[in-house]
Design a protein around this motif. Structure first.
Motif, short mmCIF file in Angstrom:
data_model
loop_
_atom_site.label_atom_id
_atom_site.label_comp_id
_atom_site.label_asym_id
_atom_site.label_seq_id
_atom_site.Cartn_x
_atom_site.Cartn_y
_atom_site.Cartn_z
N ILE A 160 -1.47 -4.41 -0.80
CA ILE A 160 -2.71 -4.94 -1.73
C ILE A 160 -3.10 -6.33 -1.27
CG2 ILE A 160 -3.55 -5.21 -4.16
CD1 ILE A 160 -1.68 -3.12 -5.21
N LEU A 161 -4.21 -6.73 -1.01
CA LEU A 161 -4.60 -8.07 -0.90
C LEU A 161 -5.77 -8.33 -1.85
CD1 LEU A 161 -5.51 -10.12 2.19
CD2 LEU A 161 -7.28 -9.65 0.51
N LEU A 162 -5.40 -9.22 -2.93
CA LEU A 162 -6.22 -9.50 -4.12
C LEU A 162 -6.94 -11.00 -3.72
CD1 LEU A 162 -7.76 -8.92 -6.86
CD2 LEU A 162 -5.51 -9.87 -7.69
N ILE A 163 -8.22 -11.41 -3.92
CA ILE A 163 -8.54 -12.32 -4.13
C ILE A 163 -9.44 -12.41 -5.85
CG2 ILE A 163 -10.16 -14.33 -3.63
CD1 ILE A 163 -10.25 -13.02 -0.70
N PRO A 164 -8.70 -12.96 -6.62
CA PRO A 164 -9.03 -12.63 -8.23
C PRO A 164 -10.27 -12.92 -8.37
CG PRO A 164 -6.97 -13.61 -8.34
CD PRO A 164 -7.35 -13.57 -6.66
N GLU A 165 -11.15 -11.87 -9.02
CA GLU A 165 -12.57 -12.15 -9.49
C GLU A 165 -13.47 -12.17 -8.27
OE1 GLU A 165 -13.15 -15.54 -11.65
OE2 GLU A 165 -11.62 -15.02 -13.03
N VAL A 166 -12.94 -11.76 -7.00
CA VAL A 166 -13.65 -11.70 -5.75
C VAL A 166 -13.55 -10.33 -4.91
CG1 VAL A 166 -14.25 -12.83 -3.54
CG2 VAL A 166 -13.65 -14.22 -5.65
N LEU A 167 -12.66 -10.26 -4.70
CA LEU A 167 -12.36 -8.93 -3.67
C LEU A 167 -10.87 -8.37 -3.73
CD1 LEU A 167 -13.35 -8.52 -0.05
CD2 LEU A 167 -11.17 -8.56 -0.31
N VAL A 168 -10.72 -7.12 -3.67
CA VAL A 168 -9.54 -6.32 -3.51
C VAL A 168 -9.54 -5.41 -2.28
CG1 VAL A 168 -9.74 -4.48 -4.91
CG2 VAL A 168 -7.48 -5.40 -4.95
N ALA A 169 -8.52 -5.27 -1.51
CA ALA A 169 -8.40 -4.35 -0.28
C ALA A 169 -6.91 -3.83 -0.52
CB ALA A 169 -8.28 -5.10 1.02
N CYS A 170 -7.14 -2.26 -0.58
CA CYS A 170 -5.77 -1.69 -0.72
C CYS A 170 -5.72 -0.61 0.32
CB CYS A 170 -6.03 -0.83 -2.25
SG CYS A 170 -6.04 -1.95 -3.52
N THR A 171 -4.37 -0.29 0.89
CA THR A 171 -4.20 0.66 1.88
C THR A 171 -2.99 1.32 1.37
OG1 THR A 171 -3.22 -0.64 3.31
CG2 THR A 171 -5.68 -0.23 3.81
N PHE A 172 -2.79 2.58 1.55
CA PHE A 172 -1.61 3.43 1.72
C PHE A 172 -1.12 3.78 2.98
CE2 PHE A 172 1.17 7.18 1.28
CZ PHE A 172 1.92 6.82 0.24
N HIS A 173 0.19 3.43 3.29
CA HIS A 173 0.42 3.31 4.59
C HIS A 173 1.26 4.93 4.81
CE1 HIS A 173 0.36 -0.83 6.08
NE2 HIS A 173 0.25 -0.89 5.12
N PHE A 174 0.38 5.82 5.51
CA PHE A 174 1.05 7.27 5.55
C PHE A 174 1.82 7.22 6.96
CE2 PHE A 174 -3.04 7.67 3.44
CZ PHE A 174 -2.79 8.70 2.39
N PRO A 175 2.90 7.79 6.70
CA PRO A 175 4.00 8.08 7.73
C PRO A 175 3.45 8.71 8.88
CG PRO A 175 4.88 9.13 5.89
CD PRO A 175 3.70 8.24 5.48
N ILE A 176 3.70 8.44 10.05
CA ILE A 176 3.18 9.24 11.25
C ILE A 176 4.55 9.99 11.65
CG2 ILE A 176 2.00 9.48 13.46
CD1 ILE A 176 0.67 6.74 12.77
N GLU A 177 4.57 11.29 11.93
CA GLU A 177 5.59 12.21 11.89
C GLU A 177 6.01 11.85 13.52
OE1 GLU A 177 7.62 16.64 11.88
OE2 GLU A 177 5.46 16.23 11.01
N ASN A 178 7.34 11.45 13.83
CA ASN A 178 7.90 11.21 14.87
C ASN A 178 7.46 9.81 15.72
OD1 ASN A 178 9.43 13.69 14.94
ND2 ASN A 178 7.80 14.68 15.54
N HIS A 179 6.62 9.06 14.96
CA HIS A 179 6.17 7.82 15.57
C HIS A 179 6.57 6.63 14.69
CE1 HIS A 179 3.81 10.51 17.82
NE2 HIS A 179 3.62 9.52 18.66
N TYR A 180 7.76 6.70 13.93
CA TYR A 180 8.36 5.68 13.43
C TYR A 180 8.55 4.44 14.11
CZ TYR A 180 11.63 2.69 10.79
OH TYR A 180 12.22 1.68 10.11
N PRO A 181 8.13 3.28 13.67
CA PRO A 181 7.81 2.95 12.62
C PRO A 181 6.36 2.69 12.20
CG PRO A 181 8.29 0.67 13.77
CD PRO A 181 8.37 1.90 14.58
N LEU A 182 5.49 3.35 13.03
CA LEU A 182 4.19 3.12 12.87
C LEU A 182 3.74 3.69 11.64
CD1 LEU A 182 2.71 3.61 16.38
CD2 LEU A 182 2.92 1.43 15.19
N SER A 183 2.73 3.51 11.06
CA SER A 183 2.11 4.28 9.82
C SER A 183 0.40 4.22 10.05
CB SER A 183 2.40 3.32 8.63
OG SER A 183 1.89 2.13 8.46
N LEU A 184 0.05 4.84 9.39
CA LEU A 184 -1.67 5.28 9.33
C LEU A 184 -2.15 4.66 7.92
CD1 LEU A 184 -4.38 6.01 10.43
CD2 LEU A 184 -3.93 8.17 9.82
#
Length: 482
Positions: free
Chosen positions: A404-428
């Motif tokens: 989560i990246l938050l600039i209060p009262e301005v903007l928020v960006a959120c992502t969920f890091h989905f694991p990529i099977e057999n490609h650890y430690p990369l995530s999507l």
């Protein structure tokens, strides 16, 4: 077909420079008169000086000068008053298109600084676009990598001399014949690190099989046996803990905390349809609402960074100052190749430049789960170049797959890091960014609750004997929300 850069990282490849004292043999042309005299002697085998002079129209003195020069170069010899070629001169003739052509070489001593990587002892003849930084990931070397370095350098220079001549010296070996005559001596000079920048790329069709690409095209050919790729994979796999399968509970926690308005559109049969998600992004360029966009890949990377900047421009004016007091960034980098390159620092600088100085901004705070002072030290060592302030957490906000990246009262960006099977430690990473006030406010209130609970935070990042009011939590984090 749209490509998505899901992550970027810069690795440091250990190298060593050597001073190499060597000699080369270079093909040279004889003076025209000398060459034709040699050709004549080659055809006639033996001939008197008078006949040579008559053939060329030389005076006796002119003939004497030419012969003296040829003899000095050991190209002719005398036999009962006749002039003949030496065996050395005969050996210089080669068959070219059915004709005998003289080929002469001269030996010249040279000295150059030459750099080899210490993983495979390949010549480094071109510069890298990356930069050496404390948060680069160092590539491990074999146990015997530092043994007999001058001998390895000598053998490698011998084997790769043509590459050195072409790449480092800029000599076209098709038009100029330069050969290594001998290596006189090899001296150690100094160690250095070569920054190796890579991108991890997927498409909708290959979302479960990320492709690794070098940022510098010359490295594709240079690493022809893919030994560097193998070393990079070995290095990343040694970090953190593996998680190959989607944890549905973690995803539910993310959705509950962020009210991600996009991700559930692709949740089917207790799985996320990544193909459909990336195809949807491709179809509408990530547009969900005018002030809410879909994100694929790291929040701070190229396309997403541009998108965040454009949302701020739309909301507040092109390159205009924004009313936020600072930036709060919650992420768990422990088992991801996250922020290990110059992109992170550049992104933070871009955002901080837009903060209005009149509001006395507190800068960027990176909130990370750490369990000890030692762990905090390692994290600061990796990301300290960003000049962020660090806030310790007893456990990551929501869970370790949420960013989560938050600039209060301005903007928020959120992502969920989905694991990529057999490609650890990369995530999507898939998520959203918004400037819609109600969406920003909802997540902001959730974060306020987290940081107001003393059970959630710790002081492992703080200096010894720091006053409570001067701790990052009180002097910066809580000021963000006032």
């Amino acid at each position: 077909m749209m490509e998505f850069v899901i992550n970027e990282a810069t690795y440091s490849l250990p190298c060593r420079s050597f001073i190499i004292d060597y000699a080369v043999s270079e093909r040279r042309k004889l003076a025209v008169v000398k060459e034709f005299a040699i050709r004549l002697l080659y055809s006639l085998k033996g001939i008197t000086p008078e006949k040579i002079a008559g053939y060329f129209g030389f005076t006796a003195d002119e003939m004497q000068v030419v012969l003296a020069s040829l003899q000095e170069e050991k190209l002719i010899k005398w036999d009962d008053g006749n002039v003949e070629l030496t065996s050395y001169a005969y050996d210089r003739f080669e068959e070219v298109d059915g004709k005998a052509e003289p080929r002469f070489f001269e030996v010249e001593d040279k000295m150059d600084s030459v750099t080899f990587d210490l993983l495979s002892f390949r010549l480094i003849a071109e510069s890298s676009s990356g930069s050496v930084s404390p948060n680069n990931m160092e590539i491990p070397l074999p146990k015997d990598a530092m043994a007999s370095l001058t001998e390895k350098a000598k053998a490698a220079f011998d084997q790769q001399f043509n590459v050195f001549i072409e790449k480092a010296k800029g000599i076209d070996t098709y038009t100029e014949s330069v050969e290594l005559y001998k290596i006189n001596q090899v001296y150690n000079r100094n160690d250095r690190l070569l920054p190796v920048s890579v991108k991890y790329v997927v498409t909708a069709e290959s979302c479960n099989s990320p492709e690794i690409r070098y940022a510098d095209e010359w490295m594709e050919e240079w690493d022809e046996d893919r030994s560097l790729f193998s070393a990079i994979s070995t290095q990343t796999e040694s970090v953190g803990h593996k998680q190959n399968c989607l944890d549905l509970t973690s995803l539910e926690e993310y959705v509950s905390f962020t009210h991600d308005p996009i991700i559930l559109d692709f949740y089917r049969d207790q799985e996320v349809d990544f193909y459909a998600a990336l195809k949807a992004y491709e179809a509408n360029k990530g547009l969900f609402e005018l002030e809410t966009r879909m994100l694929v890949g790291g929040i701070h990377l190229g396309r997403n960074s541009d998108l965040i900047r454009s949302l701020l421009d739309y909301k507040f004016g092109d390159e205009a100052k924004i009313p936020g007091k600072g930036i709060l960034w919650s992420v768990d980098p422990s088992d991801k190749v996250w922020g290990r390159g110059p992109e992170l620092e550049a992104f933070i600088q871009t955002l901080e430049q837009r903060l209005d100085e009149r509001r006395k901004p507190v800068g960027t705070i990176l909130s990370v789960s750490v369990q000890s002072n030692e762990e905090a030290f390692k994290t600061r060592e990796m990301y300290g170049i960003t000049k962020c302030k660090f806030q310790g957490l007893n456990k990551q906000i929501v869970n370790g797959q949420v960013e989560i990246l938050l600039i209060p009262e301005v903007l928020v960006a959120c992502t969920f890091h989905f694991p990529i099977e057999n490609h650890y430690p990369l995530s999507l990473p898939i998520g959203f960014v918004t400037t819609v006030e109600s969406r920003v406010k909802y997540i902001e209130e959730n974060l306020v609750a987290v940081f107001n609970n003393p059970a959630n935070t710790n002081s492992h990042f703080e200096r010894i004997n720091v006053e409570e009011d001067d701790m990052v939590l009180n002097s910066r984090v809580k000021k963000l929300f006032r």
